[in-house]
Design an enzyme around this catalytic site. Structure first.
Site, PDB file in Angstrom:
ATOM      1  N   GLY A  67       9.345  -2.900   1.664  1.00  0.00           N
ATOM      2  CA  GLY A  67      10.135  -3.017   2.853  1.00  0.00           C
ATOM      3  C   GLY A  67       9.468  -3.227   3.968  1.00  0.00           C
ATOM      4  O   GLY A  67      10.001  -3.601   5.122  1.00  0.00           O
ATOM      5  N   HIS A 124      41.204 -16.305  18.966  1.00  0.00           N
ATOM      6  CA  HIS A 124      41.470 -15.252  20.364  1.00  0.00           C
ATOM      7  C   HIS A 124      42.153 -13.950  19.766  1.00  0.00           C
ATOM      8  O   HIS A 124      42.958 -14.128  18.898  1.00  0.00           O
ATOM      9  CB  HIS A 124      42.519 -15.887  21.218  1.00  0.00           C
ATOM     10  CG  HIS A 124      43.063 -15.088  22.254  1.00  0.00           C
ATOM     11  ND1 HIS A 124      42.267 -14.681  23.409  1.00  0.00           N
ATOM     12  CD2 HIS A 124      44.111 -14.466  22.474  1.00  0.00           C
ATOM     13  CE1 HIS A 124      42.955 -14.014  24.100  1.00  0.00           C
ATOM     14  NE2 HIS A 124      44.042 -13.605  23.777  1.00  0.00           N
ATOM     15  N   ALA A 174      11.592  -9.811  12.721  1.00  0.00           N
ATOM     16  CA  ALA A 174      11.710  -9.590  11.113  1.00  0.00           C
ATOM     17  C   ALA A 174      12.407 -10.943  10.945  1.00  0.00           C
ATOM     18  O   ALA A 174      11.702 -11.541   9.644  1.00  0.00           O
ATOM     19  CB  ALA A 174      12.764  -8.570  10.746  1.00  0.00           C
ATOM     20  N   ILE A 207      11.563  -2.006  22.000  1.00  0.00           N
ATOM     21  CA  ILE A 207      11.660  -0.840  21.178  1.00  0.00           C
ATOM     22  C   ILE A 207      12.036   0.315  21.922  1.00  0.00           C
ATOM     23  O   ILE A 207      12.629   1.324  21.697  1.00  0.00           O
ATOM     24  CB  ILE A 207      10.402  -0.706  20.225  1.00  0.00           C
ATOM     25  CG1 ILE A 207      10.181  -2.046  19.276  1.00  0.00           C
ATOM     26  CG2 ILE A 207      10.352   0.698  19.588  1.00  0.00           C
ATOM     27  CD1 ILE A 207       9.092  -2.063  18.590  1.00  0.00           C
ATOM     28  N   LYS A 262       0.907  -1.097   0.068  1.00  0.00           N
ATOM     29  CA  LYS A 262       0.066  -0.044   0.123  1.00  0.00           C
ATOM     30  C   LYS A 262       0.683   1.393  -0.020  1.00  0.00           C
ATOM     31  O   LYS A 262       0.535   2.313  -0.587  1.00  0.00           O
ATOM     32  CB  LYS A 262      -1.004  -0.096   1.115  1.00  0.00           C
ATOM     33  CG  LYS A 262      -0.477   0.179   2.328  1.00  0.00           C
ATOM     34  CD  LYS A 262      -1.608   0.036   3.655  1.00  0.00           C
ATOM     35  CE  LYS A 262      -0.842   0.478   4.962  1.00  0.00           C
ATOM     36  NZ  LYS A 262      -1.941   1.125   5.941  1.00  0.00           N
ATOM     37  N   LEU A 277      13.255   0.823  24.824  1.00  0.00           N
ATOM     38  CA  LEU A 277      14.769   0.763  25.386  1.00  0.00           C
ATOM     39  C   LEU A 277      16.060   0.985  24.105  1.00  0.00           C
ATOM     40  O   LEU A 277      16.806   1.884  24.369  1.00  0.00           O
ATOM     41  CB  LEU A 277      15.234  -0.488  26.136  1.00  0.00           C
ATOM     42  CG  LEU A 277      14.407  -0.766  27.367  1.00  0.00           C
ATOM     43  CD1 LEU A 277      14.863  -2.033  27.919  1.00  0.00           C
ATOM     44  CD2 LEU A 277      14.449   0.130  28.313  1.00  0.00           C
ATOM     45  N   MET A 322       7.061 -10.912  17.202  1.00  0.00           N
ATOM     46  CA  MET A 322       6.804 -10.183  16.241  1.00  0.00           C
ATOM     47  C   MET A 322       8.416  -9.600  15.830  1.00  0.00           C
ATOM     48  O   MET A 322       9.099  -8.564  16.366  1.00  0.00           O
ATOM     49  CB  MET A 322       6.221  -8.640  16.519  1.00  0.00           C
ATOM     50  CG  MET A 322       4.682  -9.060  16.588  1.00  0.00           C
ATOM     51  SD  MET A 322       3.778  -7.636  16.995  1.00  0.00           S
ATOM     52  CE  MET A 322       2.335  -8.459  16.703  1.00  0.00           C
ATOM     53  N   CYS A 363       9.878  -3.183   9.188  1.00  0.00           N
ATOM     54  CA  CYS A 363      11.487  -3.405   9.355  1.00  0.00           C
ATOM     55  C   CYS A 363      12.250  -2.412   8.696  1.00  0.00           C
ATOM     56  O   CYS A 363      13.084  -1.799   9.080  1.00  0.00           O
ATOM     57  CB  CYS A 363      11.598  -4.848   8.869  1.00  0.00           C
ATOM     58  SG  CYS A 363      13.239  -5.197   8.926  1.00  0.00           S
TER      59      CYS A 363
HETATM   60  C1  LIG Z   1      11.331   0.470  15.849  1.00  0.00           C
HETATM   61  C2  LIG Z   1      11.260  -0.830  15.445  1.00  0.00           C
HETATM   62  C3  LIG Z   1      12.457  -1.660  15.635  1.00  0.00           C
HETATM   63  C4  LIG Z   1      12.452  -3.073  15.291  1.00  0.00           C
HETATM   64  N1  LIG Z   1      13.655  -3.717  15.419  1.00  0.00           N
HETATM   65  C5  LIG Z   1      13.746  -4.806  14.775  1.00  0.00           C
HETATM   66  C6  LIG Z   1      14.930  -5.477  14.943  1.00  0.00           C
HETATM   67  O1  LIG Z   1      16.064  -4.875  15.535  1.00  0.00           O
HETATM   68  N2  LIG Z   1      15.020  -6.953  14.551  1.00  0.00           N
HETATM   69  C7  LIG Z   1      13.586  -7.758  14.232  1.00  0.00           C
HETATM   70  O2  LIG Z   1      13.944  -8.635  14.095  1.00  0.00           O
HETATM   71  N3  LIG Z   1      12.417  -6.970  14.238  1.00  0.00           N
HETATM   72  C8  LIG Z   1      12.521  -5.652  14.536  1.00  0.00           C
HETATM   73  N4  LIG Z   1      11.521  -4.858  14.698  1.00  0.00           N
HETATM   74  C9  LIG Z   1      10.069  -5.849  14.355  1.00  0.00           C
HETATM   75  C10 LIG Z   1      10.066  -5.849  12.943  1.00  0.00           C
HETATM   76  O3  LIG Z   1      10.050  -4.658  12.129  1.00  0.00           O
HETATM   77  C11 LIG Z   1       8.838  -6.746  12.263  1.00  0.00           C
HETATM   78  O4  LIG Z   1       8.680  -7.982  13.261  1.00  0.00           O
HETATM   79  C12 LIG Z   1       8.704  -6.952  10.850  1.00  0.00           C
HETATM   80  O5  LIG Z   1       8.641  -5.819  10.163  1.00  0.00           O
HETATM   81  C13 LIG Z   1       7.355  -7.871  10.607  1.00  0.00           C
HETATM   82  O6  LIG Z   1       7.596  -8.122   9.100  1.00  0.00           O
HETATM   83  P1  LIG Z   1       6.115  -8.408   8.276  1.00  0.00           P
HETATM   84  O7  LIG Z   1       6.747  -8.727   7.025  1.00  0.00           O
HETATM   85  O8  LIG Z   1       5.371  -9.306   9.258  1.00  0.00           O
HETATM   86  O9  LIG Z   1       5.265  -6.927   8.425  1.00  0.00           O
HETATM   87  P2  LIG Z   1       5.648  -5.595   8.198  1.00  0.00           P
HETATM   88  O10 LIG Z   1       7.128  -5.329   8.182  1.00  0.00           O
HETATM   89  O11 LIG Z   1       4.999  -4.687   8.943  1.00  0.00           O
HETATM   90  O12 LIG Z   1       5.123  -5.187   6.780  1.00  0.00           O
HETATM   91  C14 LIG Z   1       3.764  -5.286   6.427  1.00  0.00           C
HETATM   92  C15 LIG Z   1       3.553  -4.561   5.016  1.00  0.00           C
HETATM   93  O13 LIG Z   1       2.233  -4.889   4.632  1.00  0.00           O
HETATM   94  C16 LIG Z   1       1.862  -3.579   3.866  1.00  0.00           C
HETATM   95  N5  LIG Z   1       0.206  -3.680   4.035  1.00  0.00           N
HETATM   96  C17 LIG Z   1      -0.636  -3.858   5.112  1.00  0.00           C
HETATM   97  N6  LIG Z   1      -1.817  -3.950   4.738  1.00  0.00           N
HETATM   98  C18 LIG Z   1      -1.842  -4.003   3.323  1.00  0.00           C
HETATM   99  C19 LIG Z   1      -2.692  -4.020   2.287  1.00  0.00           C
HETATM  100  N7  LIG Z   1      -3.987  -4.292   2.722  1.00  0.00           N
HETATM  101  N8  LIG Z   1      -2.413  -3.917   1.084  1.00  0.00           N
HETATM  102  C20 LIG Z   1      -1.147  -3.710   0.771  1.00  0.00           C
HETATM  103  N9  LIG Z   1      -0.306  -3.641   1.771  1.00  0.00           N
HETATM  104  C21 LIG Z   1      -0.254  -3.865   3.041  1.00  0.00           C
HETATM  105  C22 LIG Z   1       2.206  -2.466   4.999  1.00  0.00           C
HETATM  106  O14 LIG Z   1       2.150  -1.192   4.623  1.00  0.00           O
HETATM  107  C23 LIG Z   1       3.713  -2.890   5.423  1.00  0.00           C
HETATM  108  O15 LIG Z   1       4.530  -2.388   4.327  1.00  0.00           O
HETATM  109  C24 LIG Z   1      11.215  -3.663  14.872  1.00  0.00           C
HETATM  110  C25 LIG Z   1      10.096  -2.822  14.777  1.00  0.00           C
HETATM  111  C26 LIG Z   1      10.056  -1.557  15.188  1.00  0.00           C
HETATM  112  C27 LIG Z   1       8.897  -0.758  15.239  1.00  0.00           C
END
Ligand SMILES: Cc1cc2nc3c(=O)[nH]c(=O)nc-3n(C[C@H](O)[C@H](O)[C@H](O)COP(=O)(O)OP(=O)(O)OC[C@H]3O[C@@H](n4cnc5c(N)ncnc54)[C@H](O)[C@@H]3O)c2cc1C
Length: 486
Positions: free
Chosen positions: A59, A464, A340, A204, A54, A206, A338, A62
């Site tokens: 990306g 080491h 990545a 997040i 959307k 911290l 939750m 994440c």
């Molecule tokens: C500040 C922060 C730091 C983080 N740091 C880490 C980290 O260091 N390591 C780690 O493993 N995880 C981290 N995470 C968590 C990580 O970002 C998520 O677990 C990960 O992004 C989940 O991936 P996903 O593919 O499930 O969803 P998302 O990455 O949330 O992607 C979902 C996508 O779907 C799209 N979407 C939603 N609905 C629709 C629709 N109807 N039509 C089209 N597109 C749609 C959204 O726009 C989005 O782009 C962090 C999160 C935050 C907020």
């Protein structure tokens, strides 16, 4: 060029004008680490794939507002902190040090762009058709893509929902995105807060608290539970709190926030402790980081008959299949941690399941990392879990202050804790707080995937001086209680 893909390209250009229905083997809704990895793996396995996002950039959370930008700011702020706190001891004199927050945010934005550009390249390389717009089910096989001015439909034999999550809030707390903010806004501030109040002592909060504490903000964390990073082994939270206190953090544990109000540039946070004693805090920003919730808005799940559970997560079976057999779901939008890398593994899993392979995810061995400094990283069972399961275990605990590598870099806070089965010596859990714990944990994950004993690691040569020697020493302690350097 492959003539089939050329033909597909031509059809996709004219399809909306002539109302032609583009057909795919797989449509992926959402382009976060779950969605884009699933799309690539499906394409590698010979499927014709579409990905729908959307936002105008690929990306997901994440890449755009999560893992990548937070780590970019953590790295920048760490440079500043080291320059002002430890350079002198290293023999480096720096005068007139100051923070240019706008440049820091600009660099972060450039890092994000490099990653999203990389994803565009990967979609092209794997011949994945990218649709920009909100995807919603019209039926179990048809998906409507809604753009600002128009829409189109595509057909897919199978669909993977990877729509991720969004920040949650607390009852009675309205996020105005200016003074009461989520992680997304905290990654784009145009000034260093004087006093940042953070609701929630989880990962997040911290991490972003660390960014601003290093840049000079007073950071106060208000947490409902009796520990920070409470889902991890308790020893980690205790040690991290000790170190963050030294960095200037303030903590109010076991405090329940009742209200957050904005008055001009001042945010007032009201909370009370277990005895009902009131706490009033005033800051210039309040970051609400109390977790994230699955995102399924506007997906039209009802039109396809896809069910969600009581927490709003899409229900899936062991194959990550939803209540509709040709629709799968992965990542933050389903149960589980939750993270990545969990979403990525599930993306690969679903693609391989669809191709008739027999993939496997060992959910118990998904590492968790907190990118504070020192870093915190863990895999497997916590000591609390082993105790409540009445499992007999032995412990090896090696402090970083006994590591030559850690002394060389002046990073002597923290420890490695290894928990191993009392009779079999199999490693059951590894809990690290210390320099580069995020990288050291990789070795523990591999060891546990191969069901290594603590002795296996203790008898493996480690270079080491490295931080990973601490893992070997902790294994020596767990296995035979005979560390060499402690
Ligand atoms: C500040 C922060 C730091 C983080 N740091 C880490 C980290 O260091 N390591 C780690 O493993 N995880 C981290 N995470 C968590 C990580 O970002 C998520 O677990 C990960 O992004 C989940 O991936 P996903 O593919 O499930 O969803 P998302 O990455 O949330 O992607 C979902 C996508 O779907 C799209 N979407 C939603 N609905 C629709 C629709 N109807 N039509 C089209 N597109 C749609 C959204 O726009 C989005 O782009 C962090 C999160 C935050 C907020």
């Amino acid at each position: 060029m492959d003539p089939n893909s050329l033909l597909d390209g031509v059809i996709s250009i004219f399809a909306p004008q002539f109302n032609l229905l583009m057909k795919y083997d797989v449509a992926v809704i959402g382009s976060g680490p779950g969605g884009y990895v699933a799309a690539i793996r499906c394409a590698q396995l010979g499927m014709k794939v579409a990905i729908i996002e959307k936002y105008p950039v690929l990306g997901g959370t994440c890449t755009n507002v999560g893992c990548i930008p937070s780590k970019a700011l953590l790295d920048s702020s760490e440079h500043f902190y080291n320059a002002s706190h430890s350079f002198k001891t290293h023999g480096i004199d720096v005068n007139g040090l100051s923070v240019n927050i706008n440049q820091m945010i600009k660099r972060k934005t450039e890092v994000v762009k490099q990653n999203t550009d990389g994803l565009n390249y990967l979609m092209k390389k794997n011949k994945i058709t990218v649709y920009t717009g909100t995807g919603s089910f019209v039926s179990t096989t048809k998906i409507k893509i809604q753009r600002e001015k128009d829409s189109e439909e595509i057909e897919a034999s199978k669909t993977i929902i990877a729509t991720g999550s969004k920040p949650s809030s607390l009852p009675g707390v309205t996020i105005d995105k200016k003074r009461i903010i989520t992680s997304t806004e905290a990654l784009n501030l145009t000034e260093v807060p004087k006093h940042l109040i953070i609701i929630g002592g989880g990962v997040i909060g911290l991490e972003l608290g660390s960014v601003y504490a290093r840049l000079g903000s007073q950071v106060t964390v208000v947490e409902f539970l009796d520990s920070i990073i409470a889902t991890m082994d308790r020893a980690l939270g205790k040690e991290l709190q000790r170190v963050l206190l030294k960095q200037g953090f303030k903590f109010y544990l076991q405090h329940k926030v009742s209200a957050v109000k904005v008055n001009g540039n001042v945010v007032k946070v009201s909370a009370e402790d277990l005895s009902g004693k009131k706490l009033e805090l005033e800051g210039d920003y309040c970051l609400v980081s109390v977790g994230r919730k699955p995102y399924t808005e506007n997906l039209g799940l009802d039109k396809a008959g896809v069910k969600v559970d009581e927490k709003g997560r899409i229900e899936v079976n062991e194959q990550l299949q939803t209540s509709v057999k040709n629709i799968y779901a992965i990542g933050d939008v389903i149960k589980g941690v939750m993270l990545a890398h969990k979403a990525e593994e599930e993306g690969v899993f679903v693609a391989e399941m669809m191709a008739g392979q027999k993939p496997h995810i060992h959910y118990h061995l998904i590492p968790g990392v907190v990118y504070t400094w020192p870093e915190v990283a863990a895999v497997g069972y916590t000591e609390e879990e082993l105790k409540s399961a009445k499992k007999e275990y032995k412990t090896g605990l090696f402090p970083f202050k006994a590591s030559g590598r850690a002394r060389a870099s002046m990073d002597t806070d923290g420890f490695v804790k290894v928990l191993a089965d009392k009779s079999m010596d199999e490693i059951l859990g590894v809990h690290i707080i210390g320099p580069r714990a995020a990288d050291v944990i990789g070795e523990a994950v591999v060891a546990m995937e191969f069901r290594a004993s603590a002795e296996d690691i203790a008898r493996t040569t480690h270079a080491h001086p490295t931080y990973s020697e601490t893992f070997k020493e902790a294994c020596l302690m767990a296995s035979e209680n005979r560390p060499i350097h402690f």
